[in-house]
Design a protein around this motif. Structure first.
Motif, PDB file in Angstrom:
ATOM      1  N   PRO A 104       2.292   6.182  -5.811  1.00 20.85           N
ATOM      2  CA  PRO A 104       2.818   5.298  -6.864  1.00 20.85           C
ATOM      3  C   PRO A 104       1.941   4.097  -7.176  1.00 20.85           C
ATOM      4  N   HIS A 105       1.011   3.731  -6.294  1.00 18.81           N
ATOM      5  CA  HIS A 105       0.170   2.560  -6.538  1.00 18.81           C
ATOM      6  C   HIS A 105      -1.264   2.929  -6.900  1.00 18.81           C
ATOM      7  N   SER A 106      -1.532   4.204  -7.121  1.00 24.27           N
ATOM      8  CA  SER A 106      -2.893   4.614  -7.447  1.00 24.27           C
ATOM      9  C   SER A 106      -3.223   4.284  -8.892  1.00 24.27           C
ATOM     10  N   VAL A 107      -4.501   4.168  -9.184  1.00 23.09           N
ATOM     11  CA  VAL A 107      -4.946   3.886 -10.549  1.00 23.09           C
ATOM     12  C   VAL A 107      -4.441   4.942 -11.533  1.00 23.09           C
ATOM     13  N   GLU A 157      -4.056  11.326   6.039  1.00 18.49           N
ATOM     14  CA  GLU A 157      -3.359  12.074   4.991  1.00 18.49           C
ATOM     15  C   GLU A 157      -4.325  12.634   3.942  1.00 18.49           C
ATOM     16  N   ILE A 158      -5.156  11.759   3.389  1.00 16.93           N
ATOM     17  CA  ILE A 158      -5.975  12.164   2.240  1.00 16.93           C
ATOM     18  C   ILE A 158      -7.140  13.046   2.673  1.00 16.93           C
ATOM     19  N   ARG A 159      -7.947  12.560   3.612  1.00 15.96           N
ATOM     20  CA  ARG A 159      -9.129  13.339   4.004  1.00 15.96           C
ATOM     21  C   ARG A 159      -8.745  14.582   4.800  1.00 15.96           C
ATOM     22  N   THR A 160      -7.736  14.458   5.664  1.00 14.97           N
ATOM     23  CA  THR A 160      -7.406  15.579   6.558  1.00 14.97           C
ATOM     24  C   THR A 160      -6.383  16.518   5.926  1.00 14.97           C
ATOM     25  N   MET A 201       0.830  -1.193   0.000  1.00 10.33           N
ATOM     26  CA  MET A 201       0.000   0.000   0.000  1.00 10.33           C
ATOM     27  C   MET A 201       0.874   1.256   0.000  1.00 10.33           C
ATOM     28  N   ALA A 202       0.408   2.266  -0.667  1.00  8.47           N
ATOM     29  CA  ALA A 202       1.178   3.502  -0.713  1.00  8.47           C
ATOM     30  C   ALA A 202       1.050   4.246   0.611  1.00  8.47           C
ATOM     31  N   THR A 203       2.104   4.919   0.994  1.00  7.75           N
ATOM     32  CA  THR A 203       2.056   5.836   2.123  1.00  7.75           C
ATOM     33  C   THR A 203       2.572   7.177   1.653  1.00  7.75           C
ATOM     34  N   GLY A 215      -5.139   3.333  -3.542  1.00  6.58           N
ATOM     35  CA  GLY A 215      -4.139   2.348  -3.150  1.00  6.58           C
ATOM     36  C   GLY A 215      -3.496   2.641  -1.814  1.00  6.58           C
ATOM     37  N   VAL A 216      -4.271   3.123  -0.835  1.00  5.78           N
ATOM     38  CA  VAL A 216      -3.727   3.454   0.480  1.00  5.78           C
ATOM     39  C   VAL A 216      -4.500   2.713   1.560  1.00  5.78           C
ATOM     40  N   SER A 217      -3.885   2.611   2.727  1.00  3.49           N
ATOM     41  CA  SER A 217      -4.523   1.964   3.867  1.00  3.49           C
ATOM     42  C   SER A 217      -5.615   2.857   4.441  1.00  3.49           C
TER      43      SER A 217
END
Length: 324
Positions: A76-79, A47-50, A1-3, A38-40
Motif C-alpha cells: 500500500p505504500h509503494s510508488v 519477503e521480496i528477494r526470497t 513501512m509496508a509489511t 516502501g518496505v523495511s
C-alpha cells in the motif's frame, strides 16, 4: 513501512517481465529498490528477494520487476500503488460530480529545446472537449489544432470545457467483449502491471503472458472488436487536475451511432480501490468522466508533425478546475 502479511504459499507467483524486456530496463540498486517499494530492509530481504523471487543482477533490480512486485503483492505504500490512487482521485466522488460540465484552465511551458526540431509543432484538439487558447495562434491546414512558434521558449495558456456522459454499451457483442476482458482479470488470467515499451510493442505476447497495462488492453481490445467488424478509435488522455497523469483507452461506435468509451482498466482500478460492488466501476463501461478528455490516435495533445510521422512530445501539463 509496508509489511507483507501472507506467506508466499497463499499468494500467486509474481509475473515478471520477459528477459528481453528486463535487459533494456532501468536498474535500481538495493537501497533505491527498497525505498521504491516502501518496505523495511528486513521485509525486502525475507519477503521480496526470497519469497517473491525478485530477479537480481550485480546487486541491482529492474524497474518493471519492482513494479510487478508492488502491484501483485499489494504494497500500500509503494510508488506504483500510490500512483494508482493519485490517478484515480478524479473518480473518488459522486456520479453527478463526474458528469457535471466543468471548466479547466491550463498552462503549457515549453523550452527552446522543446520547440526545436523538424516539422510543425502542433497543439491538437481533444476529441470530446472544447479547447480555447489565450492569444493568437494559426490553425493547422487539417484544422485539427494550432501551430506553435518554433525555436524559442513559449508558454501556452487556455481553457478546456468538459462534460461527462453516462453511457452503457448497447450492442450485445460489444458488451460481451467488454465483459470478457473484465473476466480475464477477475479470474487472474491477466493482471494489471505497468509494461515496458518492448512489452507494449509485443502486446499480444504480453497479454498471453498474463500481464497488461492500459496500452496493452487498448491494443488487444482493438483487435478483438475489429475482428467483429466494429469501428474503434484510440484515445490518449490526461487526468485533469494532476500533473502528467496519462491514460490510453478506446472508443467504440455503438448501435445507437454514438461513440462509447470502452475502458475496462478504469473499472478494475475502481474495484481495486473501492470494492467490486461500488457503482463507480460500471460507469466506465460506456461512460465518459469529465476529468479525462482524450486526444485521437496514439499521441497526446502536443506533437511534432512531419509529412511522414507524428511524434508525441510529453510536455509538462497542469490543469486546475475553474470556480464559477
Amino acid at each position: 513501512m509496508a509489511t507483507i502479511g501472507k506467506h508466499r504459499s497463499q499468494r500467486p507467483p509474481v509475473r515478471y517481465p520477459a528477459a528481453q524486456e528486463r535487459a533494456r530496463d532501468k536498474r535500481l540498486d538495493t537501497e533505491q529498490a527498497r525505498k521504491f517499494l516502501g518496505v523495511s530492509p528486513e521485509v525486502f530481504d525475507t519477503e521480496i528477494r526470497t519469497r517473491a523471487s525478485l530477479p537480481e543482477a550485480d546487486d541491482s533490480y529492474a524497474y518493471h520487476d519492482l513494479v510487478a512486485v508492488a502491484l501483485d503483492w499489494g504494497l500500500p505504500h509503494s510508488v506504483p500503488e500510490l500512483g494508482l490512487r493519485v490517478m484515480m482521485r478524479f473518480a473518488d466522488q459522486s456520479l453527478d460530480g463526474m458528469l457535471a460540465p466543468t471548466s479547466w484552465s491550463f498552462r503549457l511551458s515549453l523550452t527552446e529545446a522543446d520547440t526545436t526540431g523538424e516539422g510543425e509543432l502542433v497543439l491538437r484538439d481533444p476529441t470530446s472537449a472544447r479547447m480555447v487558447l489565450h492569444g493568437e495562434y494559426q490553425r493547422t491546414d487539417t484544422g485539427d489544432g494550432w501551430l506553435l512558434p518554433q525555436d524559442q521558449p513559449v508558454v501556452v495558456e487556455g481553457t478546456l470545457e468538459t462534460r461527462g456522459e453516462d453511457g452503457g454499451l448497447l450492442n450485445p457483442p460489444l458488451a460481451q467483449l467488454y465483459d470478457q476482458v473484465i473476466e480475464a482479470f477477475h479470474h487472474d488470467q491477466v493482471r494489471f502491471q505497468w509494461i515496458t515499451p518492448a512489452g507494449r510493442d509485443a502486446y499480444a505476447s504480453t497479454w498471453s503472458s498474463g500481464r497488461a497495462d492500459c496500452v496493452v488492453i487498448a491494443r488487444m481490445a482493438t483487435d478483438m472488436l475489429q475482428q467483429h467488424g466494429m469501428k474503434v478509435r484510440t484515445q490518449w488522455g490526461r487526468v485533469l487536475g494532476l500533473l502528467d497523469a496519462q491514460h490510453v483507452w478506446i472508443d467504440v461506435l455503438d448501435s445507437d451511432h454514438r461513440w462509447k468509451r470502452f475502458d475496462p482498466l478504469l473499472q478494475l482500478h475502481s474495484e481495486r480501490l473501492w470494492g467490486t460492488h461500488d457503482s463507480r466501476g460500471g460507469f466506465f463501461r460506456g461512460g465518459t468522466p469529465n476529468a479525462l478528455p482524450g486526444w485521437p490516435g496514439n499521441t497526446s495533445m502536443l506533437v511534432r508533425r512531419t509529412a511522414e510521422d507524428q511524434q508525441d512530445l510529453f510536455p509538462v501539463f497542469s490543469a486546475r478546475r475553474v470556480t464559477v
